[in-house]
Scaffold this active site. Structure first.
Site, PDB file in Angstrom:
ATOM      1  CG  HIS A 273      -1.803   1.173   1.315  1.00 53.62           C
ATOM      2  ND1 HIS A 273      -2.911   1.317   0.502  1.00 53.62           N
ATOM      3  CD2 HIS A 273      -1.734   2.279   2.092  1.00 53.62           C
ATOM      4  CE1 HIS A 273      -3.481   2.485   0.785  1.00 53.62           C
ATOM      5  NE2 HIS A 273      -2.801   3.089   1.743  1.00 53.62           N
TER       6      HIS A 273
ATOM      7  CG  ASP B 261      -6.990  -8.107   8.010  1.00 60.85           C
ATOM      8  OD1 ASP B 261      -6.740  -7.724   9.171  1.00 60.85           O
ATOM      9  OD2 ASP B 261      -7.406  -7.344   7.108  1.00 60.85           O
TER      10      ASP B 261
HETATM   11  C1  GRF Z   1       1.321   0.545  -6.166  1.00 62.57           C
HETATM   12  O1  GRF Z   1       1.751   1.776  -5.624  1.00 62.57           O
HETATM   13  C2  GRF Z   1       0.500  -0.190  -5.139  1.00 62.57           C
HETATM   14  O2  GRF Z   1       0.935  -0.023  -3.810  1.00 62.57           O
HETATM   15  C3  GRF Z   1      -0.847   0.474  -5.321  1.00 62.57           C
HETATM   16  O3  GRF Z   1      -0.984   0.622  -6.721  1.00 62.57           O
HETATM   17  C4  GRF Z   1       0.323   0.735  -7.285  1.00 62.57           C
HETATM   18  C5  GRF Z   1       0.452  -0.381  -8.299  1.00 62.57           C
HETATM   19  O4  GRF Z   1       1.289   0.030  -9.270  1.00 62.57           O
HETATM   20  N1  GRF Z   1      -1.902  -0.342  -4.770  1.00 62.57           N
HETATM   21  P1  GRF Z   1       1.607  -0.994 -10.500  1.00 62.57           P
HETATM   22  O5  GRF Z   1       0.277  -1.404 -11.117  1.00 62.57           O
HETATM   23  O6  GRF Z   1       2.335  -2.172  -9.901  1.00 62.57           O
HETATM   24  O7  GRF Z   1       2.461  -0.173 -11.416  1.00 62.57           O
END
Ligand code: GRF
Length: 211
Positions: free
Chosen positions: A120, A152
């Site tokens: 995240h 979770d």
């Molecule tokens: C990442 O920053 C992830 O944490 C968030 O969306 C982005 C995904 O980027 N949930 P990608 O699709 O891997 O380029």
């Protein structure tokens, strides 16, 4: 360690795992993890990256299912089929599902049958949800970052495995900040997946990775 990666977007995190596995092979080393397939909830650039890397891919599109539970069961089955060993083989490699920019909430069936970790782009528990980067910027924090956690039943609420700090610059907008976060995120995710191959356990909210 056999890994299934779930994507919904550009797949830059997936690409970091693909590159790490390929780099190990290029150095003549055995990669501690193998990406056995890539799953998505829709057509996306991440699927193209899997195909370019010769990794089997599957799509479980929510639009094709009557409700979320049916979709969740289909996803759990598709993941199960990706792990190509028979589950009663004592020497079968451990399994891990990596949510890498996957934008759907996983249901009870998938979470009961598979271990899932997620990244995240904020320092949880701050700024959970789909706009973590935008929310951190709007709040005016000076330091944000990225979190890897066990998934979770909640949204971005599972036990935290690893975090990286990223400074917020005065001239940042959401994209520039997210790109800088993703640089740290890619490095953190590869490190966590490599270490998960050595085994891990959860004690309450504390994730212990065997060193
Ligand atoms: C990442 O920053 C992830 O944490 C968030 O969306 C982005 C995904 O980027 N949930 P990608 O699709 O891997 O380029």
């Amino acid at each position: 360690l056999e890994v299934v990666v779930l994507v919904s977007g550009s797949g830059s995190l997936l690409q970091a795992l693909i590159d790490a596995e390929a780099d190990a092979a290029a150095r003549g080393q055995r990669s501690p993890f193998t990406i056995v397939s890539v799953g998505a909830d829709r057509e996306c650039a991440g699927l193209q990256r899997a195909m370019l890397a010769g990794i089997p891919a599957f799509v479980v599109d929510t639009a094709h299912f009557a409700d979320r539970d049916a979709w969740d069961e289909a996803l759990a089955d598709a993941v199960e089929r990706s792990f190509d060993d028979d589950s009663d083989d004592p020497d079968a490699p451990p399994h891990l599902v990596v949510s890498a920019g996957f934008m759907k909430i996983l249901g009870a069936t998938t979470l009961a049958r598979h271990t899932v970790i997620n990244t995240h782009p904020a320092l949880l528990p701050s700024f959970p949800g789909a706009h973590g980067v935008r929310d951190a910027l709007a709040h005016g924090v000076k330091i944000t970052g990225t979190t890897c956690h066990v998934v979770d039943a909640g949204v971005d609420t599972g036990p935290i495995i690893a975090q990286r700090a990223v400074e917020v610059r005065a001239d940042d907008d959401e994209d520039s900040l997210h790109e800088r976060i993703k640089v740290e995120e890619r490095d953190m995710l590869v490190d966590v997946v490599r270490r998960f191959a050595r085994g891990w356990s959860i004690n309450g909210r504390t994730v212990l990775i065997n060193e």
